[in-house]
Structure formats: C-alpha cells, structure tokens
Design an enzyme around this catalytic site. Structure first.
Site, PDB file in Angstrom:
ATOM      1  N   HIS A  32     -87.524 -51.325  80.891  1.00 57.84           N
ATOM      2  CA  HIS A  32     -87.324 -51.468  79.670  1.00 57.84           C
ATOM      3  C   HIS A  32     -88.362 -52.237  79.188  1.00 57.84           C
ATOM      4  CE1 HIS A  32     -85.670 -54.827  81.894  1.00 57.84           C
ATOM      5  NE2 HIS A  32     -85.845 -55.695  81.274  1.00 57.84           N
ATOM      6  N   ASP A  33     -89.347 -53.020  80.099  1.00 66.88           N
ATOM      7  CA  ASP A  33     -90.749 -53.814  79.331  1.00 66.88           C
ATOM      8  C   ASP A  33     -91.877 -53.293  78.971  1.00 66.88           C
ATOM      9  OD1 ASP A  33     -88.802 -56.326  79.384  1.00 66.88           O
ATOM     10  OD2 ASP A  33     -88.769 -56.113  81.515  1.00 66.88           O
ATOM     11  N   ASP A  44     -77.463 -56.330  86.477  1.00 58.57           N
ATOM     12  CA  ASP A  44     -78.685 -57.154  86.209  1.00 58.57           C
ATOM     13  C   ASP A  44     -77.662 -58.186  85.957  1.00 58.57           C
ATOM     14  OD1 ASP A  44     -80.988 -58.295  84.807  1.00 58.57           O
ATOM     15  OD2 ASP A  44     -81.654 -56.456  84.163  1.00 58.57           O
ATOM     16  N   ASP A  65     -82.763 -61.325  87.256  1.00 60.78           N
ATOM     17  CA  ASP A  65     -84.100 -61.431  86.117  1.00 60.78           C
ATOM     18  C   ASP A  65     -84.723 -62.372  86.015  1.00 60.78           C
ATOM     19  OD1 ASP A  65     -85.043 -59.884  82.660  1.00 60.78           O
ATOM     20  OD2 ASP A  65     -84.801 -61.693  82.640  1.00 60.78           O
ATOM     21  N   GLU A 125     -86.342 -59.446  90.107  1.00 59.36           N
ATOM     22  CA  GLU A 125     -88.144 -58.977  89.233  1.00 59.36           C
ATOM     23  C   GLU A 125     -88.536 -60.111  89.263  1.00 59.36           C
ATOM     24  OE1 GLU A 125     -88.993 -58.459  85.216  1.00 59.36           O
ATOM     25  OE2 GLU A 125     -87.838 -59.944  84.936  1.00 59.36           O
TER      26      GLU A 125
HETATM   27  C1  GLC Z   1     -87.494 -59.901  82.204  1.00 61.84           C
HETATM   28  C2  GLC Z   1     -86.688 -58.846  81.345  1.00 61.84           C
HETATM   29  C3  GLC Z   1     -87.216 -58.486  80.201  1.00 61.84           C
HETATM   30  C4  GLC Z   1     -86.631 -60.111  79.300  1.00 61.84           C
HETATM   31  C5  GLC Z   1     -86.779 -60.908  80.016  1.00 61.84           C
HETATM   32  C6  GLC Z   1     -86.578 -62.344  79.662  1.00 61.84           C
HETATM   33  O1  GLC Z   1     -88.933 -59.747  82.371  1.00 61.84           O
HETATM   34  O2  GLC Z   1     -87.075 -57.940  82.032  1.00 61.84           O
HETATM   35  O3  GLC Z   1     -86.262 -57.936  79.772  1.00 61.84           O
HETATM   36  O4  GLC Z   1     -87.281 -60.031  77.873  1.00 61.84           O
HETATM   37  O5  GLC Z   1     -87.023 -61.344  81.507  1.00 61.84           O
HETATM   38  O6  GLC Z   1     -85.049 -62.351  80.146  1.00 61.84           O
END
Ligand code: GLC
Ligand code: CA
Length: 575
Positions: free
Chosen positions: A347-348, A125, A227, A281
C-alpha cells in the site's frame, strides 16, 4: 523420543508421471508462516458492503470465497482501528476498537472465525511507533506536564530552546518537532504532525502496548505486522546529528539502542505465550541487523521485510541487473539462517505491473504473470498485494487536487516550500504515488467496479472495464488463473518454499533465471524481463519434458536454446 530426524513430504510433480520425494531437512524448521502465501488487503479499497463508498469488514466477509479461491493461506489487513485518518488508519485513536466505517467488533470476530474455518490466518497491523494525536494518551499528555501520560510521548520544553533538528517523512516542512502552545513544548513526529511518536523508553507505555497486543492475540489473531517499528527506539537526549546526516533516515533514525530489548520483551510477553507470528516493516541497515531481528535463537521477530527490493524501481525505471543482485544478495545472506519476506508492492507503492512490469496493452498480461511467477517461486514468504493477481495498474492522477494521501499532499507542499519544479514533481507523483496502489478493487466491468453502490472514497480506475475479476475468472489464460496455478504449484512443491536458490545467467541483459533445489527435486525458473524475444541456453541442465507452469501457450526450443517471448515466464522441472 524423536521419531524421525527428517521430515519426508510426498511430492507429486505436476507433470503427473513422475513422483519424487522432496526432503525438508530438520534444520529448515518448517513453519506455517514460511509456507504461507500472504495476501494483503487494504480494507478501505477492497469491498464496500453498505454503499457508503468505503470498503469494510463485511465486504471482506462477502468476498471470502474469492479470497479462498486464490489459494493464499494468510491475509495481512492494514489498520482497521478507529482513526481520524490523517494517514488512512496509520494514526490510531483506539487500539482495541474497530473503525465505525469498517464495522464493529462482532463483524471482526465473524471475519476471523470465517477465515479460520477456511484455513486462512490473519495478520494484524500494529502501529505503535506513533499514535494519533487524538488518542486519549496524547490528549492527556499534551494537556499537562504532570500527567502520567506526559512521558508516553517525546516532549522538548521550549524553555530549553529550539530542539535539535529531526527529519519528518510526512511533514510539509520536513520538520519532526511541532510546537504545542498548551504546555509551551515541542513534540516529536517522524511521520505527520497528527502522528506523535510514542516514547518506548517508558515502561508504562510498553506495557500498554503489550496489553493491547494480548487483547488481539486472545481473540485468536495469528500474527502482527509491526509498522515502522525500527524507528521506535530513540536517543531521548536528542543530540545534534552530524552535519549532512540530518535526513539520512535509515542510518540515523533506525535500529537505535534499546530496540532489541523492546522486541525481546514483546516476544516474551506476547509472541511466545500466544504463539503469534511477528513481521516488522524494515529490516535494519545491513544483513547483520536483519539477522539480529529475525534469527530464531534470538527470540525477537520471525520475519522482517527489507525495502531494498521494492526500492530498485525508480521514477524512470530500473535495471534488471540490480534487481537480480538485490534479491540474490539477500537470499545468500539468509541461506543458512533466518527467513526472508518476498514482495515488490504494497500500500506504500505504486502498482506492481506499472513499476516492475509493462502496463501497455501489449505487454500487461504477460508481464504481470512474470512478476507473480517471480514472487511465488523465490525462497521466502511471498506477500501479494490485492489487485496484483489481476494486474491492476497505476491510475496516474496528474492534478494535486485529486490527491488525498498525506504523503502526496504534504510532499507537494514541501516541494513548493523548497522552490522545486512543481510540474516535474507532479509527473513523478503520478507515477510513484502510493495512491496508485490504493484504488478500489476491480471486481466487474461496471463504472463502480462492483466495489460500491455509492460514491467511492477514491477514484476507480476506468480500466476496470477490461481489468476485472469477473472477466478473468472466465478466461483460462488470465493473470488471475495464472496466479491461482502458481499458488497451487507452490503449495504442492516444498522445493519452492524451502529449496536452495541459485542464480544463473547472471549477466544476461533480459533473462532472470534461477534454480530451486531441495534434496533430489530441482526446478528452473526462467523469466524474460524484457519486451523483446530473448534467447538463453540453460547449459548443463537437463530439463524435464513439460514446464510446471508457463505464462505463454508454448515454450520454443532451438537446439540448446530456449526462445522466450517478451515477458514470458516458465518454471521447468529438472531431472
Ligand atoms: C508505514 C506504513 C505507511 C504509513 C507509515 C506511518 O510505512 O506502511 O502506510 O504511512 O508507516 O505509519
Ligand atoms: Ca462501507
């Protein structure tokens, strides 16, 4: 000279008696990352090896036999860098280190080596839309307007007045500008105030990022997950946004001019020379924008993942018709070009079986099998979140004091600030909070789940008493063993990776059915997404004798109809 135009892959059908050749046309451009089944590990919650209650890298090493036994061939690891953990590692204070609670670089190197020995790739990541406010760059940046690091971040001098409103996803007041008295200026943070956004317009910052990515690429990591990267480019004149659109995060904050240039540069400096794969993402605001991110001829990213699929489920459920439409539309627009990611949890999100299945005792097992069958029979690279192979469920905490996640804690503060109904807010949070998806992996029936011998950083779901690896390994009809059959099936059958997808029974209220076809090989996937028996006649299809895979003991047919038990899922070859 080119030896063969077509790539022939011997395909042994699991029925055992037929052998057919599935042909993957050259236009499909076979690649390991298309054939990968990615298993996502949230390191904090996977396995603690030293009794401090926090999962760590040695813990992952200790569980490699298990990971390998799943039949997956890549893992995506959430951030493992040093971090003050304002957002569990998504606030990085050293991009080239390992967080002490996770281990050290020697352990990381060993993990990478052990994964590679087992033929498993590693995707890291990379969190570079923002850093931690405790990163040395930010410390220097905030301390002095003349620092070379000042322009690594976005500053708005208070002498110019209050900055134009920008929305923050994690801020307790929803305000992305934070005033900093040291230099009498505001800095920008789209996430929490401990996550200042980096200034991608600055070439020096960009080079720093490429260099840190090279550092990991040189170690041999196989890919990067970027990310929140679609938010990296910003109009740094910070114009006022049109009224009513201040909070329209995707429309006005994503995919701003400059982003493609950064990705091309990153590709030239990192992805291409090191042969690493990249997945972002977020996939833009339209199919066109998604293509602009991933089409091979553009030399930017290989994959992106859109939120449309995972956004179908709301607090009070979802409509199967919408789910079908979203996945079918995405597939259609990627049928000829580009490549998709397939996922329904991470994880979100709250847990897969609780959001998209049915986590009651009666239906939990069948419905998680159904969801995993879906994920592993769609076209695109499946991303499976740890614990979903078991059907781990939501923990559903109902008091705000139990929450640690910045999104939950500040979300609650914001609801309070806005005068919302807090009881209702807590009800929604218990179902939708991403902490539901972060409880420790359930290895055994013990109270500590085999996760730790200490005090776990986060509550363990008491249902580890009956949802755990140990029991499921021993039970041939468990979700875990079903998941393993699915990974084997997908790996043996290129039709499940590269085959064309066609939706059937579009209007059926209970059944999601589709075919996958590659050359002469074709199969039918039938999923009863309901808690009632479902009937459906696959008219015009000639079904093979035996299903390749079936979540139930049998498949009942009545004349032309298939009679499916609640949440039954089957994959049947067509002849
Ligand atoms: C992305 C991650 C998330 C995080 C956010 C800020 O959405 O998947 O877990 O809180 O970015 O980095
Ligand atoms: Ca530990």
């Amino acid at each position: 000279m080119r030896v063969a135009l077509l790539n022939l892959i011997g395909l042994l059908l699991l029925t055992g008696c037929q052998t057919k050749q599935a042909v993957v046309p050259e236009s499909q451009q076979q690649a390991w990352w298309k054939e990968a089944i990615v298993y996502q590990i949230y390191p904090r919650s996977f396995q603690d090896s030293n009794g401090d209650g926090v999962g760590d890298l040695q813990g992952i090493i200790d569980r490699l036999d298990y990971i390998e036994s799943l039949g997956i061939n890549a893992i995506w690891l959430n951030p493992i860098y040093p971090s003050p953990n304002a957002d569990n590692g998504y606030d990085v204070s050293d991009y080239r280190g390992i967080a002490p609670e996770f281990g050290d670089m020697e352990t990381f190197d060993r993990l990478l080596d052990e994964l590679h020995k087992r033929g498993i790739k590693l995707i890291m990541d990379v969190v570079v839309n923002h850093s931690s406010d405790e990163h040395p760059w930010f410390i220097a940046s905030r301390s002095d307007v003349n620092s070379p690091y000042r322009d690594y971040y976005h500053w708005w001098p208070a002498s110019k007045g209050t900055p134009p409103y920008r929305y923050s996803l994690f801020d307790a007041k929803g305000d992305a500008w934070k005033y900093d008295s040291i230099t009498d200026a505001y800095y920008l943070h789209y996430f929490a105030d401990k996550q200042p956004d980096l200034n991608w317009e600055n070439p020096a910052l960009r080079q720093e990022v490429y260099d840190l990515m090279k550092f990991w690429a040189q170690k041999g990591v196989d890919g990067f997950r970027l990310d929140a990267f679609q938010f990296a480019a910003k109009d740094t004149t910070f114009p006022e946004l049109p009224q009513g659109y201040e909070k329209n995060f995707i429309q006005y904050y994503a995919m701003q001019p400059g982003l493609h240039d950064y990705l091309k540069e990153m590709n030239q400096q990192v992805f291409a020379p090191y042969g690493v794969v990249s997945v972002a993402e977020g996939a833009g605001r339209s199919f066109e924008e998604a293509h602009e991110l991933v089409d091979a001829d553009r030399q930017e990213l290989q994959m992106a993942y859109a939120f449309d699929g995972v956004d179908v489920a709301k607090y009070d459920g979802y409509s199967l018709a919408t789910l079908k439409k979203v996945f079918t539309d995405w597939d259609r627009s990627f049928a000829e070009k580009g490549w998709l990611s397939i996922f329904l949890s991470n994880h979100d999100q709250a847990r897969l079986v609780s959001r998209y299945g049915n986590d009651t005792p009666e239906h939990r097992v069948a419905s998680i099998k159904l969801l995993n069958t879906f994920l592993l029979t769609m076209r695109g690279t499946p991303y499976v979140y740890y614990g979903d192979e078991l059907g781990m469920t939501n923990i559903g905490m109902d008091r705000i004091e139990e929450y640690q996640d910045v999104a939950a804690v500040n979300g609650y503060a914001k609801a309070k600030f806005m005068g919302e109904d807090l009881d209702q807010h807590m009800k929604i949070l218990a179902k939708t909070s991403r902490e539901n998806g972060r409880t420790p992996m359930q290895w055994t029936a013990d109270a500590m789940a085999g996760f730790t011998e200490g005090n776990p950083w986060m509550k363990i779901n008491p249902n580890t008493a009956f949802i755990n690896v140990q029991d499921q390994v021993a039970d041939p009809s468990s979700p875990l063993n079903h998941f393993k059959s699915l990974t084997q099936l997908r790996k043996k059958n290129p039709v499940l990776v590269y085959g064309a997808y066609e939706l059937l029974a579009e209007d059926h209220p209970q059944v999601y059915a589709y075919t996958r076809t590659l050359g002469e090989v074709s199969c039918l996937v039938v999923l009863n997404f309901s808690d009632q028996t479902a009937r459906w006649a696959p008219i015009g299809l000639s079904l093979g004798a035996q299903p390749w895979i079936n979540s139930a003991d049998q498949l009942t047919r009545e004349g032309k109809e298939l009679i499916l038990a609640p949440y039954q899922s089957v994959v049947i070859p067509l002849n």
